[in-house]
Design a protein around this motif. Structure first.
Motif, PDB file in Angstrom:
ATOM      1  N   GLN A 166      13.946   6.064  -1.328  1.00  0.00           N
ATOM      2  CA  GLN A 166      12.588   6.424  -0.899  1.00  0.00           C
ATOM      3  C   GLN A 166      12.162   5.581   0.305  1.00  0.00           C
ATOM      4  O   GLN A 166      11.609   6.102   1.280  1.00  0.00           O
ATOM      5  N   ASP A 167      12.465   4.275   0.256  1.00  0.00           N
ATOM      6  CA  ASP A 167      12.129   3.416   1.400  1.00  0.00           C
ATOM      7  C   ASP A 167      12.932   3.817   2.631  1.00  0.00           C
ATOM      8  O   ASP A 167      12.402   3.889   3.740  1.00  0.00           O
ATOM      9  N   GLN A 168      14.222   4.086   2.413  1.00  0.00           N
ATOM     10  CA  GLN A 168      15.094   4.427   3.535  1.00  0.00           C
ATOM     11  C   GLN A 168      14.633   5.708   4.224  1.00  0.00           C
ATOM     12  O   GLN A 168      14.531   5.773   5.450  1.00  0.00           O
ATOM     13  N   VAL A 177       5.009   6.501  -1.460  1.00  0.00           N
ATOM     14  CA  VAL A 177       6.459   6.584  -1.228  1.00  0.00           C
ATOM     15  C   VAL A 177       7.234   6.547  -2.548  1.00  0.00           C
ATOM     16  O   VAL A 177       8.246   7.216  -2.698  1.00  0.00           O
ATOM     17  N   HIS A 178       6.751   5.764  -3.504  1.00  0.00           N
ATOM     18  CA  HIS A 178       7.526   5.568  -4.738  1.00  0.00           C
ATOM     19  C   HIS A 178       6.934   6.319  -5.925  1.00  0.00           C
ATOM     20  O   HIS A 178       6.909   5.801  -7.042  1.00  0.00           O
ATOM     21  N   GLN A 179       6.454   7.520  -5.673  1.00  0.00           N
ATOM     22  CA  GLN A 179       5.964   8.323  -6.799  1.00  0.00           C
ATOM     23  C   GLN A 179       7.152   8.760  -7.645  1.00  0.00           C
ATOM     24  O   GLN A 179       8.077   9.359  -7.140  1.00  0.00           O
ATOM     25  N   ALA A 204       0.798  -1.228   0.000  1.00  0.00           N
ATOM     26  CA  ALA A 204       0.000   0.000   0.000  1.00  0.00           C
ATOM     27  C   ALA A 204       0.834   1.283   0.000  1.00  0.00           C
ATOM     28  O   ALA A 204       0.300   2.370  -0.197  1.00  0.00           O
ATOM     29  N   HIS A 205       2.146   1.177   0.233  1.00  0.00           N
ATOM     30  CA  HIS A 205       2.939   2.411   0.321  1.00  0.00           C
ATOM     31  C   HIS A 205       3.418   2.882  -1.046  1.00  0.00           C
ATOM     32  O   HIS A 205       3.823   4.029  -1.197  1.00  0.00           O
ATOM     33  N   GLY A 206       3.344   1.992  -2.045  1.00  0.00           N
ATOM     34  CA  GLY A 206       3.881   2.302  -3.378  1.00  0.00           C
ATOM     35  C   GLY A 206       3.466   3.662  -3.927  1.00  0.00           C
ATOM     36  O   GLY A 206       4.319   4.500  -4.223  1.00  0.00           O
TER      37      GLY A 206
HETATM   38 FE   LIG Z   1       9.123   0.386  -0.943  1.00  0.00          FE
END
Ligand SMILES: [Fe+2]
Ligand code: FES
Length: 372
Positions: free
Chosen positions: A310-312, A194-196, A189-191
């Protein structure tokens, strides 16, 4: 949520918070973990690292065999990494005891006279099985004070599907307990938030998804499916081969996410592992291999680094919040994989404790639905 899962969640929340060494850090022992990149150990250099709060000294014998010892002399505990290595033996910097690197067996205690009865070859430094695979030195970690099980199996290998392929490695550290790192890795669900990125997708491309999952030993699989039509790279692949694209994603204990994308003769294979360094620090090691002629390594690395950053950055922010020990939620269906992870972990620990076969939290295929 069953009791065991609840307990694990609580324990891990506490583990992340407390630094008292006596509390259980919630690690999974008796598994292989990637300790460092193979290229880090050259010549007679000793390199230090840490896995599951165990300090390690890693090197390579003159025969080319990697080895890993506990970075602590069994005599007085000074790190062996301060000592000297000649390609065969590690000599402690304090009193010069020497240890065979491959076995960690003591071969010399210089202070002994011929009157002394101490059997030098009965003395061992701590040591761990070590294998090189996919460009990593893997170390099998048993809990301090315990023995490794007889049959530990081989270190994991990244699946590849042709003779020639490109391969690349990325890594990033997260200031988090390994459990947070892992559930972040499997979180669908974070895609969109967070990963725009222009090359991947925007928040407006969010749509309903439905994916089949099935149990596999020590983990679960997102059954082979055709990936999201809204992701540009998949569309390119489909255009190239004219064949359908299928993706399979596995999660396997203790910490591994494997993804396989196939379309005709073209393939892409990746593995991400989240390895506990300390209870408040983990590291993602990401390796990808592919035979997609149109995907150059530098381009892939550029995208990969962006994703990891982005994840970090998100995990750094999350760690600020977790310091204050908030109550957390796992919701259906988007967090169901995270629930399975905690249940798999609890069931494994229970099976090991009781010596009974491990129960799987899934009794068969399951369809999950979420929007992302
Ligand atoms: Fe991620
Ligand atoms: S502490 Fe290593 S030889 Fe004494």
């Amino acid at each position: 949520m069953n009791e065991a899962v609840r307990t694990i969640l609580q324990t891990n929340n506490q583990a992340a918070r407390q630094s008292a060494p006596e509390s259980d850090p919630g690690f999974l022992w008796d598994f292989w973990y990637p300790a460092l990149r193979s290229t880090k150990i050259r010549g007679n250099h000793l390199v230090t690292t840490m896995l599951l709060e165990v300090p390690l000294v890693v090197g390579r014998t003159s025969e080319g065999q990697p080895f890993a010892m506990r970075d602590s002399c069994p005599h007085r505990g000074i790190p062996l990494s301060y000592g000297r290595f000649d390609g065969q033996t590690v000599e402690c910097s304090y009193h010069g005891w020497r240890f065979d690197a491959a076995t960690a067996r003591c071969v010399e205690i210089p202070s002994l006279t011929n009157q002394d009865k101490l059997q030098v070859d009965r003395v061992f430094a701590g040591h761990y099985p070590c294998e090189e695979r996919d460009g990593y030195v893997w170390v099998c970690m048993n809990a301090p004070g315990s023995r490794l099980p007889e049959n530990i199996g081989a270190a994991p290998a990244l699946p590849v599907f042709s003779q020639k392929y490109k391969i690349t490695h990325l890594a990033c550290e997260l200031p988090s307990h390994v459990d947070q790192g892992i559930i972040g890795l499997m979180d669908p669900a974070h895609g969109p938030f967070v990963h725009q990125s222009w090359f991947w997708r925007s928040k407006h491309s969010i749509h309903a998804k439905e994916k089949q999952f099935e149990p596999i030993p020590y983990g679960f699989r997102m059954s082979p499916h055709s990936p999201s039509a809204n992701s540009a790279p998949y569309q390119v692949l489909k255009k190239m081969t004219g064949e359908t694209v299928t993706t399979t994603i596995d999660f396997v204990l203790p910490n591994m996410r494997l993804e396989e994308i196939r379309s005709g003769k073209l393939w892409f294979s990746s593995r991400a592992t989240v390895t506990p360094v300390r209870r408040d620090l983990c590291r993602i090691d990401f390796v990808a291999a592919w035979n997609l002629f149109f995907l150059p390594v530098p381009l892939f690395r550029m995208f990969g680094k962006t994703f990891l950053r982005q994840d970090q950055e998100t995990m750094i922010k999350q760690a600020q919040g977790l310091k204050h020990d908030p109550r957390l939620m796992l919701i259906d269906d988007a967090d169901r994989p995270a629930k399975w992870y905690f249940a798999l972990k609890a069931n494994l620990l229970e099976a090991r404790r009781t010596g009974t076969p491990m129960a799987h939290p899934m009794s068969g295929p399951v369809t999950l639905r979420w929007r992302s």
